[in-house]
Design an enzyme around this catalytic site. Structure first.
Site, PDB file in Angstrom:
ATOM      1  N   GLY A  40       0.880  -1.172   0.000  1.00 23.04           N
ATOM      2  CA  GLY A  40       0.000   0.000   0.000  1.00 23.04           C
ATOM      3  C   GLY A  40       0.905   1.205   0.000  1.00 23.04           C
ATOM      4  O   GLY A  40       1.579   1.473   0.992  1.00 23.04           O
ATOM      5  N   GLN A 225       7.098  -3.842   0.527  1.00 23.96           N
ATOM      6  CA  GLN A 225       7.440  -4.383   1.851  1.00 23.96           C
ATOM      7  C   GLN A 225       8.810  -3.847   2.286  1.00 23.96           C
ATOM      8  O   GLN A 225       9.181  -2.769   1.862  1.00 23.96           O
ATOM      9  CB  GLN A 225       7.391  -5.924   1.851  1.00 23.96           C
ATOM     10  CG  GLN A 225       5.978  -6.499   1.727  1.00 23.96           C
ATOM     11  CD  GLN A 225       5.451  -6.519   0.303  1.00 23.96           C
ATOM     12  OE1 GLN A 225       6.077  -7.051  -0.581  1.00 23.96           O
ATOM     13  NE2 GLN A 225       4.275  -5.953   0.066  1.00 23.96           N
TER      14      GLN A 225
HETATM   15  P1  GDP Z   1       5.116   2.688   1.701  1.00 30.74           P
HETATM   16  O1  GDP Z   1       4.323   1.440   1.795  1.00 30.74           O
HETATM   17  O2  GDP Z   1       6.551   2.489   2.040  1.00 30.74           O
HETATM   18  O3  GDP Z   1       4.951   3.403   0.384  1.00 30.74           O
HETATM   19  O4  GDP Z   1       4.536   3.668   2.821  1.00 30.74           O
HETATM   20  P2  GDP Z   1       2.969   3.929   3.123  1.00 30.74           P
HETATM   21  O5  GDP Z   1       2.421   4.775   2.043  1.00 30.74           O
HETATM   22  O6  GDP Z   1       2.285   2.670   3.447  1.00 30.74           O
HETATM   23  O7  GDP Z   1       3.088   4.714   4.496  1.00 30.74           O
HETATM   24  C1  GDP Z   1       3.781   5.918   4.614  1.00 30.74           C
HETATM   25  C2  GDP Z   1       2.782   6.994   5.075  1.00 30.74           C
HETATM   26  O8  GDP Z   1       3.499   8.120   5.504  1.00 30.74           O
HETATM   27  C3  GDP Z   1       1.862   7.504   3.979  1.00 30.74           C
HETATM   28  O9  GDP Z   1       0.633   7.849   4.549  1.00 30.74           O
HETATM   29  C4  GDP Z   1       2.576   8.735   3.436  1.00 30.74           C
HETATM   30  O10 GDP Z   1       1.674   9.712   2.916  1.00 30.74           O
HETATM   31  C5  GDP Z   1       3.191   9.260   4.704  1.00 30.74           C
HETATM   32  N1  GDP Z   1       4.490   9.932   4.521  1.00 30.74           N
HETATM   33  C6  GDP Z   1       5.518   9.632   3.694  1.00 30.74           C
HETATM   34  N2  GDP Z   1       6.570  10.440   3.934  1.00 30.74           N
HETATM   35  C7  GDP Z   1       6.192  11.272   4.941  1.00 30.74           C
HETATM   36  C8  GDP Z   1       6.856  12.294   5.676  1.00 30.74           C
HETATM   37  O11 GDP Z   1       8.015  12.617   5.469  1.00 30.74           O
HETATM   38  N3  GDP Z   1       6.136  12.904   6.679  1.00 30.74           N
HETATM   39  C9  GDP Z   1       4.855  12.573   6.970  1.00 30.74           C
HETATM   40  N4  GDP Z   1       4.249  13.211   7.945  1.00 30.74           N
HETATM   41  N5  GDP Z   1       4.206  11.611   6.302  1.00 30.74           N
HETATM   42  C10 GDP Z   1       4.867  10.951   5.316  1.00 30.74           C
HETATM   43  P1  IMO Z   2       4.336  -1.903   1.705  1.00 35.81           P
HETATM   44  O1  IMO Z   2       4.810  -2.162   0.298  1.00 35.81           O
HETATM   45  C1  IMO Z   2       3.838  -3.354   5.789  1.00 35.81           C
HETATM   46  C2  IMO Z   2       3.152  -7.646   6.293  1.00 35.81           C
HETATM   47  C3  IMO Z   2       1.791  -8.089   6.808  1.00 35.81           C
HETATM   48  C4  IMO Z   2       2.196  -9.340   7.554  1.00 35.81           C
HETATM   49  C5  IMO Z   2       3.294  -9.938   6.660  1.00 35.81           C
HETATM   50  C6  IMO Z   2       2.807 -10.996   5.692  1.00 35.81           C
HETATM   51  O2  IMO Z   2       3.146  -1.020   1.793  1.00 35.81           O
HETATM   52  O3  IMO Z   2       5.478  -1.487   2.578  1.00 35.81           O
HETATM   53  P2  IMO Z   2       1.382 -10.915   3.444  1.00 35.81           P
HETATM   54  O4  IMO Z   2       0.005 -10.381   3.173  1.00 35.81           O
HETATM   55  O5  IMO Z   2       2.458 -10.270   2.630  1.00 35.81           O
HETATM   56  O6  IMO Z   2       1.454 -12.404   3.388  1.00 35.81           O
HETATM   57  O7  IMO Z   2       1.667 -10.535   4.990  1.00 35.81           O
HETATM   58  O8  IMO Z   2       3.819  -8.840   5.920  1.00 35.81           O
HETATM   59  N1  IMO Z   2       3.112  -6.779   5.082  1.00 35.81           N
HETATM   60  C7  IMO Z   2       3.362  -5.477   5.092  1.00 35.81           C
HETATM   61  N2  IMO Z   2       3.602  -4.625   6.134  1.00 35.81           N
HETATM   62  N3  IMO Z   2       3.856  -2.890   4.520  1.00 35.81           N
HETATM   63  C8  IMO Z   2       3.648  -3.724   3.477  1.00 35.81           C
HETATM   64  O9  IMO Z   2       3.801  -3.341   2.195  1.00 35.81           O
HETATM   65  C9  IMO Z   2       3.336  -5.072   3.745  1.00 35.81           C
HETATM   66  N4  IMO Z   2       3.044  -6.144   2.967  1.00 35.81           N
HETATM   67  C10 IMO Z   2       2.928  -7.182   3.799  1.00 35.81           C
HETATM   68  O10 IMO Z   2       1.234  -7.128   7.643  1.00 35.81           O
HETATM   69  O11 IMO Z   2       2.799  -9.002   8.777  1.00 35.81           O
HETATM   70 MG    MG Z   3       2.622   0.699   2.724  1.00 33.63          MG
END
Ligand code: GDP
Ligand code: IMO
Ligand code: MG
Length: 431
Positions: A40, A225
């Site tokens: 995500g 991940q």
């Molecule tokens: P990803 O899976 O590694 O792409 O990260 P996610 O999108 O799941 O989670 C990161 C969250 O932090 C998202 O809601 C981003 O909008 C937010 N985010 C990313 N960089 C920053 C930052 O520097 N500051 C803040 N406050 N939010 C951030």
């Molecule tokens: P992004 O790309 C955080 C975690 C799940 C669980 C384990 C196994 O957004 O960083 P799965 O559904 O892959 O078999 O779950 O891995 N997990 C993540 N945690 N960010 C993710 O993706 C994840 N994708 C899987 O929560 O612990």
């Molecule tokens: Mg994510």
């Protein structure tokens, strides 16, 4: 332009999506190479929020070509929905997205098996995203999976193949789990319809990525991940089912090592984990709740509350070493802005011994108690900072400490969720 691989340095959700979006403006290709819709990746552009699960984050820049590599497991239903939702927002996707014929398909029975397996494990469950990832990779490894290229089969052959796979999964569902079978004929017909939608995007990856291999087109590899969720190098068995570390970028694309370029790790200025398993620097109780609220730490895929804790230098150095990181980007520094004190785990105590290297075996990790080094907070907003010299002195001290102890240059600092909220530091923070 130098190619780059963007890799999560912790347990995912480090902000990879935002970083890939920020860096993809001038690249030719943005390539996903492992995982599936368990990812995500959230990107904020002005007042619009985009959450991407399968489509690479580069899609938000006109003119960037996006690629889903063979190392991925792709749910064709989710992919269609994600493409249509983006197109509804006015983003052209189908002209700019290519799908490797060698990627695996996630079928509805994979999702069902994922749920059933988890509920059987009860308290010992992994806490998966329920997207069918583990069962789909299992089918791949036992050589029974369907691949994206199967969607190119003549209608009757595709339908027959899908029915065969669903009936065989139905046996497991009913005999092992005493669950209802899935409607094979109906689902196979849906797959035929989906194949019409996806077919124009399916390509031979060897041909499609030729320009990247020849070094005449640039590429940004978007990891999903994070290192500690890697099937081989993570906190097994509490991991995902793919190689989120650097090897995945090779096997998941078929490109040679010279195509990878810089290897950039993304780390939050603190640490989070969603799902079960060891988390050495976790903050329980109110302190953890405060960090969760300040950082908006709720899963982009499942909405689950993320567990929060301090930056873990032992695990961080392990991630930098395993991947051969040439630089790192620290995200969400702004989340720490209001704290009077910030801590970093600098060693573990295990069975009366002090460890400063990562123990690797997951059975040992729950016995590791973190030893923290404490820093004075900066108690000033960093969100408007764009240059290193704009950052408060205590924030710089904190970053200099991370850079020195990680042994890896900090090449960027993210200070807010928006595209522009970045401080770039080509030569690191220590100067
Ligand atoms: P990803 O899976 O590694 O792409 O990260 P996610 O999108 O799941 O989670 C990161 C969250 O932090 C998202 O809601 C981003 O909008 C937010 N985010 C990313 N960089 C920053 C930052 O520097 N500051 C803040 N406050 N939010 C951030
Ligand atoms: P992004 O790309 C955080 C975690 C799940 C669980 C384990 C196994 O957004 O960083 P799965 O559904 O892959 O078999 O779950 O891995 N997990 C993540 N945690 N960010 C993710 O993706 C994840 N994708 C899987 O929560 O612990
Ligand atoms: Mg994510």
């Amino acid at each position: 332009m130098e190619n780059r691989v963007i890799i999560g340095g912790q347990w995912g959700d480090e902000g990879k999506g935002k970083i890939v979006d920020t860096l993809s403006r001038d690249v030719d290709w943005v390539i996903r190479y492992q995982g599936g819709a368990n990812a995500g990746h959230t990107i904020h552009i002005e007042d619009q929020k985009h959450v991407l699960h399968l489509v690479p984050s580069g899609i938000l820049h006109d003119g960037v070509q996006c690629f889903l590599g063979g190392g991925m497991v792709i749910d064709p239903w989710s992919l269609r929905d994600e493409i249509l939702a983006l197109e509804q927002k006015g983003i052209d996707v189908r002209e700019r997205l290519q799908l490797s014929a060698t990627s695996q398909l996630v079928m509805p029975f994979h999702k069902r098996l994922d749920e059933l397996r988890e509920s059987r494990l009860k308290r010992k469950c992994i806490g998966t995203t329920g997207r069918g990832i583990g069962p789909a990779y299992l089918d791949k490894m036992q050589r029974t999976g369907m691949r994206m290229g199967d969607l190119m089969l003549p209608r009757e052959n595709l339908e027959r193949k899908a029915i065969e796979k669903i009936l065989s999964a139905n046996e497991v569902l009913s005999q092992f789990y005493e669950a209802d079978p899935l409607p094979a004929k109906v689902l196979a017909e849906e797959i035929v319809v989906l194949s019409q939608f996806l077919k124009p995007m399916i390509v031979n990856p060897y041909d499609a990525l030729r320009a990247v291999r020849d070094g005449v087109a640039s590429a940004l590899f978007e990891g999903a991940q994070g290192t500690l969720l890697d099937i081989d190098h993570g906190t097994y068995p509490y991991v995902t089912s793919s190689n989120c570390t650097i090897g995945g970028a090779l096997t998941g694309t078929g490109l040679p090592p010279r195509s990878l370029g810089e290897i950039v790790g993304v780390f939050k200025a603190y640490c989070t984990r969603v799902g079960n398993g060891p988390f050495m620097s976790e903050l329980l109780g109110e302190a953890g709740d405060q960090l969760r609220e300040a950082g908006g730490e709720y899963g982009a895929t499942t909405g689950r509350a993320r567990r929060c804790g301090w930056f873990d230098l032992i695990a961080g150095r392990y991630a930098a070493d395993i991947n051969g990181m040439t630089g790192m980007i620290i995200t969400k520094l702004d989340v720490l802005d209001k704290l009077p004190r910030v801590k970093v785990a600098t060693a573990y105590e295990m069975d009366g011994e002090t460890l400063d290297t990562y123990p690797v075996l997951s059975e040992q990790l729950p016995r590791c108690k973190p030893l923290f080094t404490e820093f004075e907070g900066w108690e000033k907003s960093t969100e408007g900072c764009r240059r290193l010299t704009d950052l408060p002195a205590n924030a710089r001290k904190y970053l200099e400490f991370l850079e020195e102890r990680m042994g890896t240059l900090i090449v960027g600092i993210s200070v807010g969720r928006d595209r522009e909220a970045m401080v770039w530091t080509e030569t690191g923070v220590s100067g």
